[in-house]
Design a protein around this motif. Structure first.
Motif, short mmCIF file in Angstrom:
data_model
loop_
_atom_site.label_atom_id
_atom_site.label_comp_id
_atom_site.label_asym_id
_atom_site.label_seq_id
_atom_site.Cartn_x
_atom_site.Cartn_y
_atom_site.Cartn_z
N GLU A 6 10.47 59.63 86.90
CA GLU A 6 10.27 60.37 85.65
C GLU A 6 9.60 59.52 84.59
O GLU A 6 8.64 59.93 83.96
CB GLU A 6 11.61 60.90 85.16
CG GLU A 6 11.86 62.30 85.70
CD GLU A 6 13.33 62.66 85.68
OE1 GLU A 6 14.07 62.06 84.88
OE2 GLU A 6 13.72 63.53 86.48
N SER A 7 10.11 58.31 84.40
CA SER A 7 9.55 57.52 83.31
C SER A 7 8.18 56.94 83.66
O SER A 7 7.33 56.78 82.79
CB SER A 7 10.52 56.42 82.88
OG SER A 7 10.75 55.56 83.94
N LYS A 60 9.30 49.89 78.22
CA LYS A 60 9.72 51.26 77.96
C LYS A 60 11.17 51.47 78.37
O LYS A 60 11.92 52.12 77.66
CB LYS A 60 8.82 52.21 78.74
CG LYS A 60 9.23 53.65 78.62
CD LYS A 60 8.22 54.57 79.26
CE LYS A 60 8.69 56.02 79.10
NZ LYS A 60 7.68 56.96 79.44
N LYS A 61 11.52 50.91 79.49
CA LYS A 61 12.84 51.22 80.01
C LYS A 61 13.23 50.13 80.99
O LYS A 61 12.38 49.59 81.70
CB LYS A 61 12.77 52.56 80.75
CG LYS A 61 14.09 53.08 81.21
CD LYS A 61 13.95 54.51 81.69
CE LYS A 61 15.30 55.16 81.75
NZ LYS A 61 15.19 56.57 82.13
N THR A 110 4.95 50.51 79.36
CA THR A 110 4.11 51.62 78.94
C THR A 110 2.66 51.27 79.21
O THR A 110 2.33 50.12 79.46
CB THR A 110 4.23 51.87 77.44
OG1 THR A 110 3.77 50.70 76.76
CG2 THR A 110 5.65 52.17 77.05
#
Lengths: 275, 293, 292, 271
Positions: free
Chosen positions: C274-275, C244-245, C237
């Motif tokens: 997307e992220s 975040k992912k 992030t």
């Protein structure tokens, strides 16, 4: 195409451009103006100055009226003394200045202790040291060398310090990553990395060395080009002043050319980059 | 050129801005040092379209833009805008340079109004209003009194876009304008740029060496040969507008990309046999290895 | 330079080993606060991540999200404020202990850090020579081998400024591999290269990776690069940096350009875009607010 | 983990300032300076050869108290400043336009540059006798030599500045419809300002060195003469006072130039 023919081609191009002729014209104009004002028209105030013809005649005369010409050993004696003084002072300043600068840049604590003292001394123009220098040293010779040294020393030290501080942090990190110890970092990163700045510093330092040498010799010398200028002034041997000035200019120029040359030799990695 | 409508006025498609480049060549140096940079290059910038020129680094793209802008003159061939040949630099063709050429000693606002101001067009108040309107549009209104060095890279590029737009050029020429930005800022800048273009439909010429960027932006993609450069192929990119980043993962996009890569590869192999300078070495290497597979 | 011998076995000096046993990094609850100008800035916020030995782990995230902070902590360039990082089960750094930079974790820098004052060969032998690990001639021989393996035999005596940026990066990787590190830390090494150059760099790096099985910790902004190279893509992030992912990239290896056209690659890219895009926008807006 | 905001007072970040003032670096600096003073005093007291010849800080200090009440001492300041400023300003008036023209016109540069290069390596002080011969008053000759000191540096710095103006600035200005006049006043001149101020700072340093030496050699007033006179008269502590005064005077001059430079080139202050 070979380097030589390329060189000839470039020279030919240069000769075709107006540059060399304008250069020549500029210099001719300067000397012509000097000659006209002093020797031909003899304008007020200018008439007192030595003209180019009288200077040149004196310079190449086998029997100079004031004792200084290219045939006179005294002339070379003065040159030699000045050069010797600069060499001693500059050499000492380089050894001490580079070492001190490198350590200051390398070790933060050492810098914290030494830098403020230097910063306090630095704004004093080196020539303000003249009386103190004469007072401190038992001999005039030493005082003059000390003055010359002082000027060079500050320039060299500060540029070396700047050089070390300008080395990109990633070089230090890369070296540490590769397992370098402090001494490796010092010899293999700090020294070569600061080299370009050191040489810039040395050029400046050579300039200021001649600058303060002349002042020192004028005030306290018993020999040397600066002394020659001042002494000729007192003895009203004006052409000699010009001879000494021109000599100083030539030697000063030559000494910085030598430093530039040594710099290029030592820093192949930089010269090859620019070509 | 003096109509007082909103310079970024949406859908004002009346403007000309057709640029015809016919058979231009350019050499640098003389005698044995003479090198051909551009060779018999012909293409058209169609009015209101975004044309992207792509070629390997060092292939002469920047020289080409200097010729089109009028900073240099071609050794042969002609360049015309709406039928009349160009004479030197002019405000009908504005260049946005690599990195940015914002004047560092002027604030954002001063930079933007510079062009109309030195030409003595309009009064100061009107000009500033117009500039502020445009700055607002790209989100720089609060930064009107900052100097370029106080702005981030992305902001500088946007300010540069506005500085060009306020002159209502017929043609905008972008010389790798987003080079040196990091990949993410770069993508956002591409989106900004594409949005501005889709609002104005000025004739745009965009030079880049990034294929992804090229296809994302272009109406027409022109692939340059290696040095000496000339236009090799024109690919019409028929992706829908308005565009956003979703098209990067579509099949159509991928198809264009592969197609273009193929041609670039061929170009590289040709250059390889000629053995041109070290600047393209990386490129050659890349594509000779692709072919080895 | 046209063809690297990717089929050649590990060279005789054994510098590029097949061992996939070493180089496991465990990052546990790591935070880092900076204090420039008397303002506390939280750069990393409670990050935990396990990097397996031999994994190619790619970190993506907007500028200033703390990716480099994490790398610097592992490399030993600065300390962390809380948490702990282990290398192969041994404590590497924690709140009270800053890691020592060492030849087991070699960094390839964003701007490149080949010493401009040494030739390519001198750069590559730098590591063994300062560690006193190898005699001069032996190190020279090994360096020549490694450079030849990477297709760089023609430039041994050139200075870094005389070779192209792509070659410089490859020399830097060769310099790292000379030390047989446990982990290779790469900080956006291909930033500022044009896309056409990047493709060759990627292929070259994957060659080295596939052959040596080193753990690689790779930071980038470029999603295409991230998915093409990585075993896992870790999305961070915007500041303060958190994880975040994590996207598992289960594309087969050895990879080549064909996979860029595969359905699965596109799906992964969509997921990543997307992220990341969301974070990038946030960071971008935050950056502008900060300047205002 | 609190995100503290910086505290500003009159545009100064107080937290940053506090950090800078109360750092180890400052402490070490103070220690070093005090230690130097102490060693200097000891050397003077015990008459260590060479260094011990420098008058001790204590004697300098007591003599300073006498000096600052003396009108003559302050007159020395005025004289020196007068000379420095005259020479320096003349050097600006001639040097700035000359440097700009040399930078803009290639032919003019080819014509004049070599002459400059030939005269430059001659140390300014070597000109003193010629200047004394030529100019009707000694005052004018000192100003002339002072002028020379700053002049070459100014011209060379401006010339370099003009030659380094990024061609992209000129090109975009051309595209935007600038006349040659606009390009000179709005592009070349501001782009050269930073190197102009670099030249001024260096030139100011040289100017002080030249003035001091020229005063010692060929004048009977000013701070340089004060120093020399004290040496001749055997009033040694005043030598040190003279040196310190020259240092402070030089420092003030450069500080003023730096301030002026910052004021006129606000775009260089990056946040």
């Amino acid at each position: 195409m070979s380097a030589i023919s390329l060189f000839f081609f470039r020279t030919k191009l240069w000769l075709k451009s107006p540059t060399p002729y304008l250069t020549l014209l500029g210099l001719t104009l300067l000397i012509l103006l000097w000659w006209l004002t002093t020797e031909v028209w003899q304008l007020p105030r200018f008439e007192k100055l030595p003209g180019p013809v009288s200077v040149f005649k004196e310079w190449v005369s086998k029997d100079p009226s004031y004792g200084i010409s290219i045939y006179m050993p005294e002339y070379y004696g003065h040159i030699w003394r000045s050069v010797l003084r600069v060499l001693q002072a500059f050499g000492l300043a380089t050894v001490l200045g580079v070492t001190l600068g490198l350590f200051m840049g390398w070790n933060k604590i050492f810098k914290d202790y030494t830098f403020p003292v230097m910063e306090i001394l630095r704004p004093i123009p080196m020539l303000a040291w003249v009386p103190l220098a004469i007072l401190m040293w038992p001999e005039r010779e030493m005082a003059i060398i000390y003055l010359t040294f002082l000027a060079s020393f500050f320039a060299t030290t500060l540029n070396t310090l700047l050089g070390v501080e300008s080395i990109d942090e990633s070089y230090f990190r890369a070296a540490r990553c590769l397992g370098a110890k402090e001494r490796h970092i010092f010899f293999r990163v700090v020294i070569p990395g600061a080299m370009p700045f050191i040489f810039t510093g040395l050029q400046i330092s050579m300039g200021v060395a001649w600058f303060s040498l002349v002042a020192g010799e004028m005030l306290a010398g018993e020999y040397g080009l600066g002394y020659l200028i001042w002494n000729s002034f007192i003895l009203v041997q004006y052409p000699v002043i010009v001879i000494a000035m021109v000599t100083l200019g030539v030697i000063g120029w030559a000494s910085s050319a030598i430093i530039r040359f040594v710099g290029t030799l030592l820093m192949k990695w930089q010269t090859r980059e620019s070509s | 050129m003096n109509e007082h409508h909103n310079p970024a006025g949406s859908g004002s498609k009346m403007q000309g801005g057709q640029m015809q480049i016919s058979a231009i060549s350019k050499y640098f140096g003389i005698g044995p040092l003479r090198k051909q940079i551009i060779n018999d290059c012909t293409f058209t910038l169609e009015s209101g379209k975004l044309t992207v020129l792509i070629g390997p680094s060092g292939c002469g793209k920047t020289t080409l833009i200097n010729l089109l802008a009028g900073y240099e003159t071609p050794d042969s061939g002609t360049i015309t805008v709406d039928g009349s040949p160009i004479k030197g630099p002019g405000k009908d063709r504005l260049v946005v340079f690599q990195e940015t050429a914002l004047f560092p000693w002027m604030t954002t606002l001063q930079n933007v109004v510079y062009g109309p101001m030195v030409r003595g067009e309009k009064d100061k108040k009107e000009l500033e209003d117009e500039a502020m309107h445009l700055l607002h549009k790209v989100g720089l209104a609060e930064f009107r009194d900052k100097y370029p060095l106080q702005l981030s890279g992305g902001m500088q590029r946007r300010c540069e876009l506005v500085r060009a737009l306020i002159n209502r050029p017929k043609i905008m020429m972008m010389d790798e304008p987003f080079r040196g930005l990091d990949a993410m800022t770069r993508e956002l800048m591409q989106e900004y740029y594409v949005r501005l273009f889709e609002e104005n439909h000025l004739t745009n010429l965009f030079i880049t060496s990034e294929l992804e960027e090229a296809i994302f932006l272009a109406d027409r993609l022109i692939i340059l040969t290696n040095r000496p450069a000339s236009a090799r192929t024109v690919i019409e990119i028929d992706l829908p507008r308005p565009r956003d980043f979703k098209i990067l993962v579509t099949k159509e996009y991928l198809h264009y990309k592969q197609n273009a890569l193929e041609i670039l590869h061929e170009e590289a192999m040709k250059a390889f046999s000629v053995g041109s300078g070290a600047a393209v070495a990386d490129f050659l290497e890349a594509y000779s290895e692709v072919k080895a597979k | 330079m046209t063809n690297t011998q990717h089929k050649s076995p590990p060279n005789a000096s054994g510098l590029i080993s097949d061992a996939k046993t070493a180089g496991k990094i465990s990052i546990r609850n790591v935070s880092k606060t900076y204090d420039p100008d008397g303002v506390n800035v939280l750069a990393l916020d409670d990050c935990s991540l396990e990097i397996q030995a031999g994994e190619f782990c790619v970190i993506v995230g907007p500028s200033g999200c703390g990716k480099t902070t994490l790398l610097n902590a592992i490399a030993g360039f600065h300390d962390i404020t809380s948490g702990q990082i282990d290398l192969d089960g041994e404590l590497l750094c924690s709140k009270d202990k800053q890691a020592e930079p060492g030849a087991d974790r070699i960094v390839v820098f964003q701007q490149g850090a080949l010493f401009p004052w040494y030739t390519v060969l001198e750069n590559v032998v730098f590591g063994p020579s300062v560690q006193g690990k190898m005699s001069g001639p032996k190190a020279k021989k090994a360096a020549e081998d490694i450079l030849a393996q990477m297709g760089l035999q023609g430039i041994l005596h050139s200075y870094p400024s005389e070779i192209s940026s792509g070659m410089r990066r490859r020399v830097e990787i060769a310099r790292a591999m000379m030390n047989d590190p446990k982990i290779l830390l790469m900080d956006e090494p291909y930033r500022a290269m044009d896309a056409l150059t990047k493709t060759i760099m990627h292929k070259n790096l994957l060659d080295v990776y596939d052959r040596s099985g080193k753990t690689v910790f790779f930071i980038t902004h470029d999603l295409e690069e991230a998915i093409f190279l990585g075993t896992r893509v870790v999305v961070m992030t915007t500041r303060p940096g958190k994880i975040k992912k994590i996207i598992d990239v289960d594309l087969p290896r050895p990879r080549d350009f064909r996979i860029l056209a595969s359905e699965h690659y596109l799906e992964l890219k969509k997921e990543a875009i997307e992220s990341v895009h969301e974070e990038a926008k946030k960071a971008f807006e935050a950056g502008e607010r900060e300047l205002a | 983990m609190t995100k503290n905001k910086p505290v500003f007072f009159m545009g100064i970040n107080l937290r940053k300032l506090r950090k800078a003032v109360f750092s180890k670096t400052t402490l070490r600096g103070i220690v070093a300076i005090i230690a130097t003073g102490f060693i200097w005093e000891l050397c003077a007291r015990f008459e260590v050869p060479i260094i011990g010849m420098i008058p001790a800080p204590s004697s300098v200090f007591s003599s300073l108290l006498a000096q600052i009440q003396d009108k003559d001492y302050w007159e020395c300041w005025v004289y020196s400043y007068d000379r420095v400023l005259s020479g320096f300003i003349v050097a600006q008036i001639i040097g700035i336009p000359l440097g700009l023209i040399m930078g803009m016109s290639r032919n003019f540069r080819d014509l004049t540059f070599p002459t400059l290069e030939i005269l430059r390596p001659i140390p300014p002080l070597a000109w003193v006798p010629m200047a004394v011969i030529f100019w009707p008053t000694p005052e004018m000759s000192i100003i002339f030599v002072t002028f020379l000191g700053a002049f070459f540096t100014m011209v060379l710095n401006i010339l370099g500045g003009v030659k380094n103006v990024d061609v992209r600035y000129i090109r975009s200005a051309q595209s935007l419809g600038s006349s040659n006049k606009d390009i000179f006043w709005r592009i070349v001149l501001p782009a050269t300002l930073p190197s102009l101020f670099t030249g001024m700072t260096v030139g100011m340093g040289i100017t002080w060195a030249v003035v001091v030496a020229a005063e010692m050699i060929a004048s009977r007033s000013g701070l340089g003469f004060l120093t020399w006179k004290s040496y001749v008269a055997g009033d040694y502590p005043v030598i040190v006072i003279g040196m310190i005064s020259i240092g402070i005077a030089g420092y003030i001059s450069s500080a003023v130039i730096r301030m002026l430079g910052n004021r006129l080139t606000p775009w260089l202050k990056i946040i």
